[in-house]
Motif scaffolding. Structure first.
Motif, short mmCIF file in Angstrom:
data_model
loop_
_atom_site.label_atom_id
_atom_site.label_comp_id
_atom_site.label_asym_id
_atom_site.label_seq_id
_atom_site.Cartn_x
_atom_site.Cartn_y
_atom_site.Cartn_z
N THR A 1 0.84 -1.20 0.00
CA THR A 1 0.00 0.00 0.00
C THR A 1 0.87 1.25 0.00
OG1 THR A 1 -1.75 -1.15 1.20
CG2 THR A 1 -1.84 1.26 1.18
N TRP A 2 0.64 2.09 -0.99
CA TRP A 2 1.31 3.38 -1.07
C TRP A 2 0.33 4.49 -0.67
CZ3 TRP A 2 4.84 4.12 -5.98
CH2 TRP A 2 5.80 3.10 -6.03
N HIS A 3 0.87 5.61 -0.23
CA HIS A 3 0.03 6.75 0.14
C HIS A 3 0.62 8.04 -0.41
CE1 HIS A 3 -2.32 4.36 2.96
NE2 HIS A 3 -1.19 3.91 3.49
N GLN A 4 -0.23 9.05 -0.51
CA GLN A 4 0.23 10.42 -0.74
C GLN A 4 -0.74 11.37 -0.06
OE1 GLN A 4 -0.91 12.91 -4.17
NE2 GLN A 4 -0.91 11.01 -5.39
N MET A 5 -0.25 12.56 0.25
CA MET A 5 -1.10 13.62 0.80
C MET A 5 -1.24 14.70 -0.27
SD MET A 5 -2.04 12.75 3.86
CE MET A 5 -2.67 14.32 4.47
N THR A 6 -2.46 15.07 -0.57
CA THR A 6 -2.67 16.14 -1.54
C THR A 6 -2.39 17.49 -0.87
OG1 THR A 6 -5.00 16.58 -1.01
CG2 THR A 6 -4.53 14.76 -2.52
N PRO A 7 -2.16 18.54 -1.66
CA PRO A 7 -1.97 19.87 -1.07
C PRO A 7 -3.14 20.31 -0.19
CG PRO A 7 -1.26 19.88 -3.35
CD PRO A 7 -1.93 18.55 -3.13
N GLY A 8 -4.32 19.77 -0.47
CA GLY A 8 -5.50 20.11 0.34
C GLY A 8 -5.67 19.25 1.57
N GLY A 9 -4.71 18.32 1.80
CA GLY A 9 -4.74 17.53 3.03
C GLY A 9 -5.48 16.21 2.94
N LEU A 10 -5.77 15.71 1.72
CA LEU A 10 -6.43 14.42 1.57
C LEU A 10 -5.39 13.31 1.50
CD1 LEU A 10 -9.13 15.28 -1.15
CD2 LEU A 10 -9.44 15.17 1.33
N LYS A 11 -5.61 12.26 2.26
CA LYS A 11 -4.72 11.10 2.21
C LYS A 11 -5.25 10.12 1.17
CE LYS A 11 -2.55 7.53 5.05
NZ LYS A 11 -2.47 6.91 6.41
N LEU A 12 -4.43 9.86 0.15
CA LEU A 12 -4.83 8.96 -0.93
C LEU A 12 -4.09 7.64 -0.81
CD1 LEU A 12 -4.84 11.46 -3.96
CD2 LEU A 12 -6.64 11.01 -2.27
N ASP A 13 -4.74 6.59 -1.33
CA ASP A 13 -4.27 5.22 -1.15
C ASP A 13 -4.08 4.56 -2.52
OD1 ASP A 13 -4.61 2.74 1.06
OD2 ASP A 13 -5.14 2.19 -0.98
N ILE B 1 -2.10 0.94 -8.79
CA ILE B 1 -3.52 1.28 -8.97
C ILE B 1 -3.97 2.15 -7.81
CG2 ILE B 1 -5.82 0.44 -9.53
CD1 ILE B 1 -4.68 -2.30 -10.03
N PRO B 2 -4.14 3.44 -8.02
CA PRO B 2 -4.62 4.31 -6.94
C PRO B 2 -6.14 4.24 -6.79
CG PRO B 2 -3.24 5.51 -8.54
CD PRO B 2 -3.65 4.21 -9.17
N ASP B 3 -6.60 4.53 -5.58
CA ASP B 3 -7.98 4.94 -5.35
C ASP B 3 -8.00 6.45 -5.50
OD1 ASP B 3 -9.35 2.57 -4.79
OD2 ASP B 3 -8.82 2.61 -2.67
N ASP B 4 -8.80 6.96 -6.43
CA ASP B 4 -8.89 8.41 -6.59
C ASP B 4 -9.47 9.05 -5.33
OD1 ASP B 4 -7.97 7.98 -9.12
OD2 ASP B 4 -9.87 8.48 -10.13
N ARG B 5 -9.33 10.35 -5.22
CA ARG B 5 -9.98 11.08 -4.13
C ARG B 5 -11.48 10.75 -4.14
NH1 ARG B 5 -8.65 17.13 -4.89
NH2 ARG B 5 -6.52 16.35 -5.10
N ALA B 6 -12.06 10.59 -2.97
CA ALA B 6 -13.48 10.24 -2.81
C ALA B 6 -13.81 8.86 -3.36
CB ALA B 6 -14.39 11.29 -3.44
N ALA B 7 -12.83 7.95 -3.35
CA ALA B 7 -13.07 6.59 -3.84
C ALA B 7 -12.28 5.58 -3.01
CB ALA B 7 -12.67 6.47 -5.31
N GLY B 8 -12.83 4.39 -2.86
CA GLY B 8 -12.13 3.31 -2.17
C GLY B 8 -11.63 3.72 -0.80
N ALA C 1 -9.30 9.38 0.95
CA ALA C 1 -10.16 10.38 1.59
C ALA C 1 -10.79 11.28 0.53
CB ALA C 1 -9.34 11.21 2.57
N GLY C 2 -11.72 12.10 0.99
CA GLY C 2 -12.36 13.07 0.09
C GLY C 2 -13.85 12.83 -0.04
N LYS C 3 -14.57 13.90 -0.25
CA LYS C 3 -16.03 13.83 -0.40
C LYS C 3 -16.50 14.11 -1.82
CE LYS C 3 -16.96 15.23 4.39
NZ LYS C 3 -17.64 16.23 5.27
N LEU C 4 -15.62 14.72 -2.65
CA LEU C 4 -16.03 15.14 -3.98
C LEU C 4 -15.24 14.41 -5.07
CD1 LEU C 4 -16.37 19.00 -3.43
CD2 LEU C 4 -18.17 17.26 -3.35
N ILE C 5 -15.95 13.86 -6.03
CA ILE C 5 -15.36 13.16 -7.17
C ILE C 5 -14.73 14.18 -8.10
CG2 ILE C 5 -15.89 11.70 -9.17
CD1 ILE C 5 -18.24 10.57 -7.43
N GLY C 6 -13.53 13.90 -8.56
CA GLY C 6 -12.78 14.88 -9.36
C GLY C 6 -12.97 14.82 -10.85
N PHE C 7 -13.66 13.78 -11.36
CA PHE C 7 -13.90 13.60 -12.79
C PHE C 7 -12.62 13.63 -13.63
CE2 PHE C 7 -18.46 14.21 -12.10
CZ PHE C 7 -18.96 13.32 -13.02
N GLY C 8 -11.49 13.31 -13.02
CA GLY C 8 -10.21 13.31 -13.73
C GLY C 8 -9.49 14.64 -13.66
#
Length: 309
Positions: free
Chosen positions: A67-79, A122-129, A132-139
């Protein structure tokens, strides 16, 4: 109150009701389109054993995943899942999933790339899987997240050769990422059934799913998106990003796609500035090209990548 004044008051009242109704509808459709929640119009059933990709999915599920992670500039932890190929290689595929999808749903594609000799991220996009996140980014909001995933791969292996692959919204994510400034390690892109712009896709779905005209509702939802998510549907454009791309791109689309209309692939194909290839799969519905012709799909994808990696 004079008759004329009554008429003016009535007209103002009617206009006010229309405006309130439109913005109420806009908020509802924004929730449907962008807010993280179960989407009843998306098939979330488990893959059946009769599916031509079932074996691919089962084999990928057995593989060891880091499992890899990153933090977005807005503070969302992605997986994300990283799977190293059993045969050591510097070649890695980054896989982008579709709308309301997640990394698990891309397992069959992950196995295909393992068979082709690649490492897989294979990442989980923001607001998926698991991200973190509440809003889908549509790419559009996701494209810069993918740039950061790419840099993580390069940090792990400076000799890496990277390709980006995506299906549906993931296809659009791939095309949108192609227009960003990327390290030279990125060699190619493959997009499968991605839309040309978010606005065109939402407008199409307004008619196809709800039988309502796109104007003015889509523009209202787009305005809400600008306030809530930071982008309008018009600026979220695969075409504009492809105009900036000079790397090789393989475009795949189902010939019977009635969710992201097949005509969109020709607009995307025309927009890119690098070497390109297109394959419209006869009879394939949305995101079903691999399932429709798995052997041919794997062969064509493998041959395309072998040419540039």
């Amino acid at each position: 109150m004079t008759k004329k004044r009554k008429i003016i008051t009535m007209i103002i009242g009617i206009i006010s009701v229309i405006i309130i109704s439109l913005f109420g509808a806009g908020i509802y459709f924004f929730h449907v389109a962008e807010v993280r929640a179960p989407k009843t119009f998306i098939n979330n059933q488990a893959m059946k054993p009769t599916n031509s990709l079932y074996r691919y999915e089962q084999e990928f599920n057995k593989l060891k995943k880091t499992t890899w992670h990153q933090m977005t500039p807005g503070g969302l932890k992605l997986d994300a899942w990283y799977v190293a190929n059993p045969q050591k290689t510097h070649k890695t595929i980054v896989i982008a999933h579709g709308f309301a999808g997640n990394k698990q749903k891309m397992a069959a594609y992950g196995e295909m790339f393992i068979k082709l000799g690649y490492n897989v991220l294979i990442p989980d996009d923001r607001a998926a899987g698991s991200s973190a996140g509440k809003l889908i980014g549509f790419g559009w909001n996701d494209r810069k997240d993918y740039v950061r995933w790419i840099h993580q791969i390069v940090k792990k292996d400076s000799h890496s050769q990277i390709a980006i692959f995506g299906v549906s919204m993931g296809g659009a994510t791939t095309m949108m990422t192609a227009g960003e400034k990327l390290p030279t390690n990125v060699k190619a892109f493959i997009e499968d059934c991605g839309y040309d712009t978010v606005k065109n896709e939402i407008a199409y779905q307004a008619g196809a799913m709800y039988h309502i005209p796109a104007y003015p509702l889509v523009d209202i939802v787009s305005l809400i998106s600008k306030v809530r998510a930071g982008y309008t549907y018009g600026e979220a454009s695969s075409i504009k990003q492809l105009h900036k791309n000079t790397r090789p791109m393989f475009f795949i689309h189902g010939g019977a796609d009635n969710f992201v209309p097949t005509k969109m692939v020709y607009r995307n194909y025309a927009a890119t500035q690098g070497p390109k290839k297109i394959w419209v799969v006869p009879g394939a519905k949305h995101a079903k090209s691999f399932e429709t012709a798995p052997k041919e799909y794997q062969k064509k994808v493998g041959n395309f990548l072998a040419r540039y990696m």
